[in-house]
Design a protein around this motif. Structure first.
Motif: not given
Length: 393
Positions: A149-160
């Motif tokens: 249920x986490x949210x991501x601070x940038x597209x780097x985090x979400x892409x990984x």
């Protein structure tokens, strides 16, 4: 005979050396640039390795964003006959919104292509992720966790994060996913350029602020010079020390910087690979005793030549507000400091990572980050990295 296919980034360059020194054959996939062919880039990055290990290091042209990584068919045929350990270390580290498509293409599509190829040719697949797939979660993040249920601070985090999902769902061969936190080590110039690389991203702001003040003392208006002089600001060129008694650096009581050394990361990954058989596991490579932000910041400013700096304890939310305010106040430095602002989430709060799988593999904990280690990193950055960074206008 074991082959490894490896990215040519920061961790990759260190790992290539370790594998070559242990007698392994290493194939490095390199994409040509606008000005250089893949072999030419290979010489630029791995020139000394090619001289010392001419029979066991091979540079091949490829592109992780292309099916089969764009590897020549003859090379693929040769790989089919070998015992391949496939190391996927390539990543785009940008946090900039404008780089969203490129980050996704490299980190997610590159992983999809790498996993699909590894399923065809490899005995083992090693994937370098990041501990910060945890996003903004405040709970203990376990190695078996991914979607919490986490949210991501940038597209780097979400892409990984999306890349890890694909590894878990589609990788057929035994795999290990390694999640390091902030890797500390001497980056070679090309990997720190633009200050998009880990610790250097934040440290650079102190370097350019010091140089900006020195320039204002020498070339600023008479009013600026007088204000700085009256405030006690002075610079000793011989010792390269700047005294700034008015500079107050905010910090949070519980803010830490989860640093791990490049040697710890390499030792852990190599130990894990030696023990992998049929496992499909994730291993955290994080620091169980991360240094406090205040201590790390004080080491940094001292190593960069600051004197008489003060520190002020604030709540995390106020630290972010203060730093963002300074970011806008010092507008001439904005283009050079914006990437440091993207780095705030990693130094203004605590993260909690479990280490069950690393203990099962008997991977030792990261040793305490000492003063000598940080001084070496900071001094190297000051002499070899920061002064060579070039920014687009």
């Amino acid at each position: 005979m074991s082959f490894a296919i490896i990215g040519n980034g920061f961790v990759g360059k260190y790992l290539v050396k370790r594998l070559l020194e242990s007698g392994k054959n290493v194939w490095v996939i390199i994409r040509p640039s606008q000005n250089l062919s893949a072999p030419e880039r290979g010489v630029e990055i791995f020139g000394d390795y090619l001289e010392n290990f001419p029979n066991t290091l091979r540079i091949i042209e490829g592109d992780i964003t292309i099916e089969n990584l764009g590897i020549d068919k003859s090379c693929l045929q040769e790989l089919y006959k070998r015992d391949v350990i496939f190391w996927h270390l390539a990543a785009n580290l940008s946090f900039a919104i404008k780089d969203k498509d490129l980050v996704t293409k490299t980190n997610l599509n590159g992983t999809i292509n790498s996993v699909n190829l590894a399923n065809k040719i490899a005995k083992k697949y090693i994937h370098l992720s990041t501990a910060y797939v945890c996003g903004n979660t405040t709970k203990m993040f376990r190695e078996e966790d991914l979607e919490v249920g986490q949210k991501f601070r940038n597209y780097y985090e979400s892409s990984k994060f999306e890349a890890e999902k694909y590894v878990r769902s589609d990788c057929v061969v035994p795999y290990l996913v390694f999640r390091p936190s902030i890797i500390m080590g001497d980056a070679y110039e090309g990997k720190a350029e633009g200050c998009t690389f880990g610790y250097y991203r934040f440290a650079y702001i102190f370097f350019i602020f010091k140089n900006w003040l020195i320039d204002r003392m020498a070339n600023g208006s008479s009013i600026t010079k007088k204000i700085l002089s009256m405030s006690g600001t002075s610079y000793d060129m011989k010792s390269d020390l700047i005294t700034i008694p008015w500079l107050v650096i905010p910090y949070t009581t519980h803010g830490t910087v989860d640093m791990v050394s490049i040697d710890y990361v390499l030792d852990s990954m190599l130990k894990g690979v030696d023990n992998i058989n049929v496992q499909k596991l994730t291993i955290h490579l994080t620091n169980p005793n991360p240094p406090a932000f205040k201590w790390a910041a004080s080491c940094l400013v001292q190593d960069l030549g600051y004197r008489k700096v003060k520190y002020f304890k604030v709540a995390p939310v106020f630290l972010v507000i203060l730093l963002k305010t300074l970011y806008h106040v010092f507008y001439p430095l904005k283009i050079k400091t914006r990437s440091a602002m993207w780095y705030l989430p990693y130094i203004t709060r605590n993260y909690f990572f479990s280490h069950k799988n690393s203990k099962a593999f008997e991977i030792p904990e990261q040793k305490l980050i000492g003063r000598d280690f940080l001084e070496k990193i900071n001094t190297y950055a000051k002499k070899e990295i920061f002064k060579k960074i070039v920014y687009d206008k």
